[in-house]
Design a protein around this motif. Structure first.
Motif, PDB file in Angstrom:
ATOM      1  N   GLN A  35       0.837  -1.197   0.000  1.00  0.00           N
ATOM      2  CA  GLN A  35       0.000   0.000   0.000  1.00  0.00           C
ATOM      3  C   GLN A  35       0.872   1.247   0.000  1.00  0.00           C
ATOM      4  N   SER A  36       0.258   2.366  -0.379  1.00  0.00           N
ATOM      5  CA  SER A  36       0.944   3.660  -0.302  1.00  0.00           C
ATOM      6  C   SER A  36       1.041   4.069   1.160  1.00  0.00           C
ATOM      7  N   PRO A  37       2.001   4.838   1.563  1.00  0.00           N
ATOM      8  CA  PRO A  37       3.097   5.325   0.715  1.00  0.00           C
ATOM      9  C   PRO A  37       4.157   4.241   0.503  1.00  0.00           C
ATOM     10  N   PHE A  38       5.002   4.472  -0.417  1.00  0.00           N
ATOM     11  CA  PHE A  38       6.117   3.570  -0.733  1.00  0.00           C
ATOM     12  C   PHE A  38       5.650   2.225  -1.275  1.00  0.00           C
ATOM     13  N   LYS A  39       4.460   2.175  -1.895  1.00  0.00           N
ATOM     14  CA  LYS A  39       3.937   0.928  -2.444  1.00  0.00           C
ATOM     15  C   LYS A  39       4.959   0.325  -3.404  1.00  0.00           C
ATOM     16  N   GLY A  40       5.224  -0.976  -3.229  1.00  0.00           N
ATOM     17  CA  GLY A  40       6.155  -1.691  -4.090  1.00  0.00           C
ATOM     18  C   GLY A  40       7.594  -1.641  -3.632  1.00  0.00           C
ATOM     19  N   SER A  94       6.092   8.914  14.129  1.00  0.00           N
ATOM     20  CA  SER A  94       7.255   8.595  14.942  1.00  0.00           C
ATOM     21  C   SER A  94       7.312   7.082  15.097  1.00  0.00           C
ATOM     22  N   SER A  95       8.472   6.493  14.817  1.00  0.00           N
ATOM     23  CA  SER A  95       8.593   5.038  14.889  1.00  0.00           C
ATOM     24  C   SER A  95       9.629   4.607  15.910  1.00  0.00           C
ATOM     25  N   ASP A  96       9.224   3.677  16.772  1.00  0.00           N
ATOM     26  CA  ASP A  96      10.157   2.988  17.650  1.00  0.00           C
ATOM     27  C   ASP A  96      10.609   1.744  16.904  1.00  0.00           C
ATOM     28  N   ALA A  97      11.913   1.566  16.769  1.00  0.00           N
ATOM     29  CA  ALA A  97      12.456   0.407  16.055  1.00  0.00           C
ATOM     30  C   ALA A  97      13.028  -0.583  17.058  1.00  0.00           C
ATOM     31  N   TYR A  98      12.841  -1.850  16.746  1.00  0.00           N
ATOM     32  CA  TYR A  98      13.327  -2.948  17.576  1.00  0.00           C
ATOM     33  C   TYR A  98      14.127  -3.885  16.698  1.00  0.00           C
ATOM     34  N   THR A  99      15.006  -4.633  17.326  1.00  0.00           N
ATOM     35  CA  THR A  99      15.800  -5.603  16.592  1.00  0.00           C
ATOM     36  C   THR A  99      15.709  -6.961  17.284  1.00  0.00           C
ATOM     37  N   VAL A 100      15.892  -8.002  16.487  1.00  0.00           N
ATOM     38  CA  VAL A 100      15.892  -9.362  17.016  1.00  0.00           C
ATOM     39  C   VAL A 100      16.814 -10.209  16.143  1.00  0.00           C
ATOM     40  N   GLU A 101      17.570 -11.069  16.801  1.00  0.00           N
ATOM     41  CA  GLU A 101      18.447 -12.030  16.108  1.00  0.00           C
ATOM     42  C   GLU A 101      17.783 -13.395  16.220  1.00  0.00           C
ATOM     43  N   LEU A 102      17.384 -13.966  15.092  1.00  0.00           N
ATOM     44  CA  LEU A 102      16.752 -15.279  15.098  1.00  0.00           C
ATOM     45  C   LEU A 102      17.811 -16.359  14.936  1.00  0.00           C
ATOM     46  N   THR A 103      17.596 -17.487  15.596  1.00  0.00           N
ATOM     47  CA  THR A 103      18.575 -18.572  15.540  1.00  0.00           C
ATOM     48  C   THR A 103      18.415 -19.418  14.284  1.00  0.00           C
ATOM     49  N   ASP A 104      17.276 -19.286  13.616  1.00  0.00           N
ATOM     50  CA  ASP A 104      17.088 -19.957  12.335  1.00  0.00           C
ATOM     51  C   ASP A 104      16.455 -18.949  11.370  1.00  0.00           C
ATOM     52  N   MET A 105      16.194 -19.384  10.165  1.00  0.00           N
ATOM     53  CA  MET A 105      15.652 -18.484   9.152  1.00  0.00           C
ATOM     54  C   MET A 105      14.308 -19.044   8.671  1.00  0.00           C
ATOM     55  N   PRO A 106      13.248 -18.805   9.459  1.00  0.00           N
ATOM     56  CA  PRO A 106      11.947 -19.338   9.047  1.00  0.00           C
ATOM     57  C   PRO A 106      11.466 -18.698   7.755  1.00  0.00           C
ATOM     58  N   ARG A 107      10.732 -19.470   6.958  1.00  0.00           N
ATOM     59  CA  ARG A 107      10.211 -18.953   5.694  1.00  0.00           C
ATOM     60  C   ARG A 107       9.069 -17.977   5.992  1.00  0.00           C
ATOM     61  N   PRO A 108       9.207 -16.725   5.542  1.00  0.00           N
ATOM     62  CA  PRO A 108       8.131 -15.752   5.789  1.00  0.00           C
ATOM     63  C   PRO A 108       6.928 -15.993   4.884  1.00  0.00           C
ATOM     64  N   LYS A 109       5.759 -15.660   5.413  1.00  0.00           N
ATOM     65  CA  LYS A 109       4.511 -15.750   4.661  1.00  0.00           C
ATOM     66  C   LYS A 109       3.877 -14.371   4.696  1.00  0.00           C
ATOM     67  N   PRO A 110       3.874 -13.648   3.579  1.00  0.00           N
ATOM     68  CA  PRO A 110       3.352 -12.279   3.595  1.00  0.00           C
ATOM     69  C   PRO A 110       1.879 -12.234   3.966  1.00  0.00           C
ATOM     70  N   GLY A 111       1.529 -11.195   4.689  1.00  0.00           N
ATOM     71  CA  GLY A 111       0.146 -10.990   5.084  1.00  0.00           C
ATOM     72  C   GLY A 111      -0.089  -9.530   5.371  1.00  0.00           C
ATOM     73  N   SER A 112      -1.271  -9.205   5.824  1.00  0.00           N
ATOM     74  CA  SER A 112      -1.649  -7.832   6.167  1.00  0.00           C
ATOM     75  C   SER A 112      -1.419  -6.950   4.946  1.00  0.00           C
ATOM     76  N   ASP A 113      -0.684  -5.849   5.091  1.00  0.00           N
ATOM     77  CA  ASP A 113      -0.469  -4.952   3.951  1.00  0.00           C
ATOM     78  C   ASP A 113       0.872  -5.196   3.251  1.00  0.00           C
ATOM     79  N   ALA A 114       1.494  -6.343   3.500  1.00  0.00           N
ATOM     80  CA  ALA A 114       2.743  -6.704   2.826  1.00  0.00           C
ATOM     81  C   ALA A 114       2.423  -7.550   1.596  1.00  0.00           C
ATOM     82  N   ALA A 115       2.906  -7.118   0.433  1.00  0.00           N
ATOM     83  CA  ALA A 115       2.688  -7.869  -0.802  1.00  0.00           C
ATOM     84  C   ALA A 115       3.612  -9.084  -0.885  1.00  0.00           C
TER      85      ALA A 115
END
Length: 145
Positions: A35-40, A94-115
């Motif tokens: 979605q806009s803004p920054f769609k794509g 205003s955005s609060d950013a968080y970070t996380v280190e995952l021990t594996d690389m699970p396959r993502p499944k897009p949902g919500s407003d992510a194409a």
């Protein structure tokens, strides 16, 4: 929640810089904005903080909604707040950013407003123009490694 471009009210958001390693290369989890803004454009998973929700809980919820990857909110480490005026064309965000280190690389499944959602090798992510100020967030999280 409507955009705030005419009201001037502050909208709080939360973003997640998720890292995982595969074959000796660090990767960062990115979504393609649907979605806009920054769609794509590639961006970090994230979105608005709902009424009665902490930004950390919002970050964990948005990560799950946009990528299908579930992490406990308390696993997210606070990275910083990005609130430069004009960072979002919709208004005062205003955005609060968080970070996380995952021990594996699970396959993502897009949902919500992510194409789409994908793991991107960190060197390639650093060379890609991400939405808003997400390049700064990725750089800040990577420098803390």
């Amino acid at each position: 929640m409507p955009d705030n471009e005419n009201t001037g009210k502050l909208v709080r958001t939360a973003d997640v810089v998720a890292f995982a390693e595969m074959d000796g290369t660090r990767h960062v989890l990115l979504v393609t904005r649907g979605q806009s803004p920054f769609k794509g454009r590639l961006a970090l998973p994230g979105g608005r903080v709902e009424r009665g929700e902490s930004s950390r809980a919002a970050a964990a919820r948005e990560l799950a909604e946009e990528t299908g990857i579930v992490v406990p909110a308390d696993a997210l480490q606070f990275l910083g707040t990005w609130d430069t005026p004009g960072r979002d064309p919709r208004g005062n965000y205003s955005s609060d950013a968080y970070t996380v280190e995952l021990t594996d690389m699970p396959r993502p499944k897009p949902g919500s407003d992510a194409a789409a959602a994908t793991w991107v090798p960190l060197p390639a992510a650093h060379r890609t123009l991400l939405a808003s100020d997400h390049n700064d967030m990725v750089s800040a999280a990577d420098s803390g490694h």
